[in-house]
Design an enzyme around this catalytic site. Sequence first.
Site, PDB file in Angstrom:
ATOM      1  N   ASP A  15      18.351  51.385  53.009  1.00  0.00           N
ATOM      2  CA  ASP A  15      17.534  52.347  52.292  1.00  0.00           C
ATOM      3  C   ASP A  15      16.211  52.424  53.055  1.00  0.00           C
ATOM      4  O   ASP A  15      15.910  51.560  53.886  1.00  0.00           O
ATOM      5  CB  ASP A  15      17.317  51.877  50.851  1.00  0.00           C
ATOM      6  N   ASP A  17      12.542  53.775  51.702  1.00  0.00           N
ATOM      7  CA  ASP A  17      11.346  53.418  50.941  1.00  0.00           C
ATOM      8  C   ASP A  17      11.553  52.121  50.166  1.00  0.00           C
ATOM      9  O   ASP A  17      12.504  51.978  49.398  1.00  0.00           O
ATOM     10  CB  ASP A  17      10.981  54.557  49.975  1.00  0.00           C
TER      11      ASP A  17
END
Length: 218
Positions: A15, A17
């Site tokens: 991922d 953020d």
Amino acid sequence: MNGDLLLPARGLLFDNDGVLVDSEAVVVRAWSRWAVENDLDPVEVMLAVPGRRAADTVALFVDAAAVPAAVADVTRYELEDVADTTAVPGVLELVPQLDGVPWAVVTSGVRELASARLTAAGVPLPAVLVTAEDVTAGKPDPQPYLTGAARLGIPPADLIVLEDSPSGVAAGLAAGCAVLGIGELALQTAATAVVADLTGARWTGEGLLLPAAALLRS
């Protein structure tokens, strides 16, 4: 070292953020600005943001016809503030170890914003970047991570997903991957293991080795 944990894998799906880049302050400012401009409660809006595509978040608060304009507004606010993005601890030491290792970034963000944040944080852009535009269903649906696995050409069972949000962890598990949770919020999930951040994480050729000092749950 005693207490270290090795998660076997052939590749990694990150991922963005909260895992590779720390954009929390930027996200809060942008979404709070959008909420106030639309007479919404910023706290309520922020609770809906983590792990979701912007379109899926704004759809909870505005009519379908208003979604594209709302996404454009929030994205513009975030891009204007992108310089404040930094790398999560350990990331700038781990990523250079992945030369020749299949890895991808799988994010709920749009491509322009994801690329800008990685660049601002000094994280090299991966060969495979799966963004909001690449899927028809966002996290917690497994489609984003299944797409990342397909583009790497590796079965999901041979990949580790690195995630910080409950919806992202759910997406990775549903895709059939092992999931390494990042940060305390991931302790509330069924992630395979959880670390505070990626400090001291090493790629061994057999998988990801996590130091005991970083482990919150194994």
